[in-house]
Write an enzyme that holds these catalytic residues in place. Structure first.
Site, PDB file in Angstrom:
ATOM      1  CG  HIS A  68      -2.144  -0.852   1.024  1.00 54.23           C
ATOM      2  ND1 HIS A  68      -2.888  -1.334   2.073  1.00 54.23           N
ATOM      3  CD2 HIS A  68      -2.741  -1.317  -0.104  1.00 54.23           C
ATOM      4  CE1 HIS A  68      -3.899  -2.058   1.607  1.00 54.23           C
ATOM      5  NE2 HIS A  68      -3.832  -2.058   0.289  1.00 54.23           N
ATOM      6  CG  ASP A  70      -1.008   3.740   3.819  1.00 55.56           C
ATOM      7  OD1 ASP A  70      -0.899   2.756   3.075  1.00 55.56           O
ATOM      8  OD2 ASP A  70      -1.660   3.713   4.879  1.00 55.56           O
ATOM      9  CG  HIS A  71       2.162   0.887   5.046  1.00 54.57           C
ATOM     10  ND1 HIS A  71       2.503   0.643   6.356  1.00 54.57           N
ATOM     11  CD2 HIS A  71       0.836   1.176   5.052  1.00 54.57           C
ATOM     12  CE1 HIS A  71       1.425   0.779   7.119  1.00 54.57           C
ATOM     13  NE2 HIS A  71       0.401   1.103   6.345  1.00 54.57           N
ATOM     14  CG  HIS A 155      -3.451  -5.213   5.580  1.00 54.41           C
ATOM     15  ND1 HIS A 155      -4.522  -4.465   6.039  1.00 54.41           N
ATOM     16  CD2 HIS A 155      -2.717  -4.384   4.798  1.00 54.41           C
ATOM     17  CE1 HIS A 155      -4.434  -3.245   5.554  1.00 54.41           C
ATOM     18  NE2 HIS A 155      -3.355  -3.171   4.795  1.00 54.41           N
ATOM     19  CG  ASP A 176      -1.679  -1.076   7.672  1.00 53.56           C
ATOM     20  OD1 ASP A 176      -1.304  -0.490   8.701  1.00 53.56           O
ATOM     21  OD2 ASP A 176      -1.974  -0.487   6.609  1.00 53.56           O
ATOM     22  CD  GLU A 201      -3.375  -1.623  11.755  1.00 51.33           C
ATOM     23  OE1 GLU A 201      -4.031  -0.564  11.755  1.00 51.33           O
ATOM     24  OE2 GLU A 201      -3.693  -2.633  11.109  1.00 51.33           O
ATOM     25  CG  HIS A 412      -1.164   3.208  10.446  1.00 55.48           C
ATOM     26  ND1 HIS A 412      -2.502   2.972  10.231  1.00 55.48           N
ATOM     27  CD2 HIS A 412      -0.613   3.288   9.224  1.00 55.48           C
ATOM     28  CE1 HIS A 412      -2.743   2.906   8.936  1.00 55.48           C
ATOM     29  NE2 HIS A 412      -1.609   3.101   8.296  1.00 55.48           N
TER      30      HIS A 412
END
Length: 643
Positions: A68, A70-71, A155, A176, A201, A412
């Site tokens: 993802h 955002d990672h 996830h 996550d 997270e 997070h």
């Protein structure tokens, strides 16, 4: 241990956490914030030099937990623009999917929106050349002393939690994760690794989700009702992950109900997703693996590739469009077209970062500016049905229970949610819990482990004892020995850095003695000739000035001031009398000692200090005991009074 969030500290987005253990520095994740279009979208890399002021200036490894953005979205920026040239670790599925999502995002940002100062296609290729793959449960050694190990996180395809250890210090970074299995992935789990810190997270840190079946039924009923009324349904989602989950759900429902309303998946990513799920089928759950032999569950019969030409078609339809937060791309384009109509519906199945269009719509805004020139009137029905693949509060607590960390660090998540979870963790697990903000340096004291030497003779003795026990219990049907209890006394040197395990037999037989001096001052075990009783003597050293201030004494010299000694003993006596109960009433032995059954507490006078207390401002307290439980209670009282 030092922990510094460069992103995702009291925030969701641009996950990036620096951790220094045993002078080794690891960067966990390197993500991008979807709510910004300027430099704020990247983690604050200027903090790296500050974070390593007292440690090695370089980063030993970068670990990416999943694909993802955002990672992983800022990774090419960090490696090719900021110049990081070390190893990057990720799982094989993450390595395969990362460059595709990075390139898609680059095209939208640079080629469609015309932004500059962004990484290039070549930057992405050069960045991925530095990647080293890590497989589940495999120990990967960055150097002779830094070990990484990946655990299944659920996830999305390829997501992993990572355990890192160097010397006696260790940490688990979760990224996550999802503790609940779904239709195509299994649940996250981890060994009881007991790290010094677990960095977890907290996206849904205050949420306990309802029944998954009820959510699925609600989702299908809302979609069916909208298309039955002639409306269009937009479902923004990430290309890999929730998209497959919801597509399987829609596919099954359409087949069962005999519906012929068209269902589309945007960006042609259905084919790409199929390719990766075929390649990494071992990362899915058992049901998918078993059905995959006869039929690929991701070959959808009712779901077709999306074309922009369909946007103006009359009649009902369902569209899965990327990305999931309505900040750019096809999903935003469709939203702008369909939002003004009351007949249409928007279903948000996951979390939206603050600042994105998705977050504004979920907040109830009826007028949304998608950019500085474009205003959209939101008349369509907006539904928030959480199919997020993040752990809820119950799942987070379960992971902490599995790993048994000494400290917990929350990242997070929103600060308000962290505050609730922080108090819950501390009350339930009695473990320190922290929620550092971005750029805040968190230092955690680690107790450390002392390696102990074991003689061949003692090991052989334990082995023979175990074999004899097996023969007595099982006769000739002996099994291989997998666990070997070894009895002995742990003896450490004066600095507490080296130790050896010595045979306990001389103590049991009533001969010999042993002395062990520990890091907190000292500990002695002794046994006299002919005696079966082992008595332990423990010594703790305190700062007399601090003790004096705490007890409001005028003179802080713990050795010479009999008033201070008397005050300390009286206070200890009072607390012990109140807490230990009727059978353990303490009594004064003399002016500097208290007796509680088998425990004696003593504050030695000047001439009894010896070499232990060369500093006049130190205060030594010692006690002898042969009842460990009682001694532990006494220790807590002594620490409360003079600690």
């Amino acid at each position: 241990m030092r922990i510094v969030p460069l992103g995702a500290g009291q925030d969701v987005g641009r996950s990036c956490v620096l951790v220094t253990i045993n002078n080794r520095t690891i960067m966990f994740d390197c993500g991008m914030h979807m709510g910004y279009n300027d430099e704020r979208r990247f983690p604050d890399f200027t903090q790296i030099s500050k974070a390593n002021a007292d440690h090695t200036a370089r980063i030993d490894a970068v670990v990416i937990t999943h694909f993802h953005l955002d990672h992983c979205g800022a990774l090419p920026h960090f490696t090719e623009i900021h110049g990081y040239d070390g190893p990057i670790y990720m799982t094989p599925p993450t390595k395969a999917i990362c460059p595709i999502l990075l390139e898609d995002y680059r095209k939208i940002t640079v080629e469609r929106k015309g932004e500059t100062n962004f990484f290039t296609s070549q930057n992405i290729k050069d960045c991925l050349k530095k990647v080293v793959t890590m497989h589940l449960h495999e120990s990967v050694w960055v150097d002779d002393d830094l070990e990484l190990r990946a655990y299944y996180a659920g996830h999305v395809l390829g997501a992993a939690m990572v355990y890192a250890r160097s010397g006696s210090e260790s940490v688990v970074y979760t990224g996550d994760y999802n503790m609940t299995p779904d239709r195509h992935l299994g649940a996250a789990w981890i060994d009881r690794v007991r790290p010094d810190a677990l960095i977890t997270e907290t996206t849904y840190g205050t949420t306990i989700r309802d029944s998954k079946r009820a959510r699925e039924r609600d989702f299908l009923e809302k979609v069916h009702h909208c298309v039955d009324q002639g409306g269009k349904v937009l479902i923004p989602c990430f290309a890999l992950g929730r998209a497959q989950e919801l597509c399987i759900l829609i596919e099954t429902y359409w087949e069962r109900m005999g519906l012929n309303v068209p269902v589309y998946f945007s960006a042609g990513l259905t084919e790409k997703a199929n390719r990766y799920y075929k390649l990494f089928i071992n990362w899915t759950n058992q049901k998918v693996k078993e059905s995959f032999v006869n039929r690929n569950p991701f070959d959808f019969k009712y779901i077709k590739p999306w074309s922009r030409d369909y946007m103006d078609n009359s009649g009902p339809m369902v569209v899965f469009a990327t990305p999931g937060m309505l900040h750019i791309g096809t999903s935003l384009e469709i939203f702008k077209k369909w939002a003004p109509s009351h007949k249409n519906m928007l279903i948000m199945p996951g979390y939206c970062v603050a600042g994105t269009v998705g977050a504004k719509v979920l907040a109830g805004d009826k007028t949304v500016y998608t950019d500085q020139f474009t205003k959209v009137d939101v008349n369509m029905s907006v539904q928030n049905l959480s199919f997020s693949a993040h752990a809820d509060a119950k799942g987070i607590m379960e992971l902490i229970r599995q790993a048994e960390p000494r400290n917990v660090v929350l990242v997070h998540g929103e600060k308000s949610r962290m505050s609730y979870l922080k108090s819950k963790v501390m009350s339930e697990f009695c473990a320190p819990c922290f929620d550092p903000a971005n750029g805040e340096i968190l230092e955690i004291e680690t107790s450390g482990h002392i390696p102990a030497l074991l003689s061949d003779a003692l090991y052989q003795k334990a082995w023979e004892r175990k074999q004899k026990q097996q023969q007595e219990e099982k006769g000739e049907n002996l099994h291989s020995i997998s666990e070997l209890p070894i009895e002995g006394f742990l003896v450490t040197d004066g600095d507490g850095k080296t130790a050896r395990l010595v045979d306990a037999a001389p103590f049991k037989d009533g001969v010999g003695s042993s002395r062990a001096v520990g890091p907190d001052g000292g500990a002695t075990s002794s046994a006299t000739q002919g005696s079966k009783r082992v008595v332990f003597n423990t010594i703790r050293v305190y700062d007399a000035q601090k003790v004096a201030t705490k007890l409001s004494a005028k003179n802080g010299n713990g050795g010479d001031d009999n008033g201070l000694v008397s005050l300390i003993l009286q206070t200890i006596h009072k607390i012990l009398s109140l807490t230990l109960g009727y059978n353990n009433v303490p009594s004064f032995e003399n002016n500097n000692a208290i007796k509680i059954r088998s425990v004696t507490i003593k504050i030695p006078s000047n001439d009894e200090k010896g070499e232990m207390l060369s500093d006049a401002d130190s205060l030594m307290v010692s006690w002898e005991f042969d009842d460990e439980d009682l001694a532990t209670s006494v220790l807590s009282v002594v620490n409360r009074v003079v600690g």
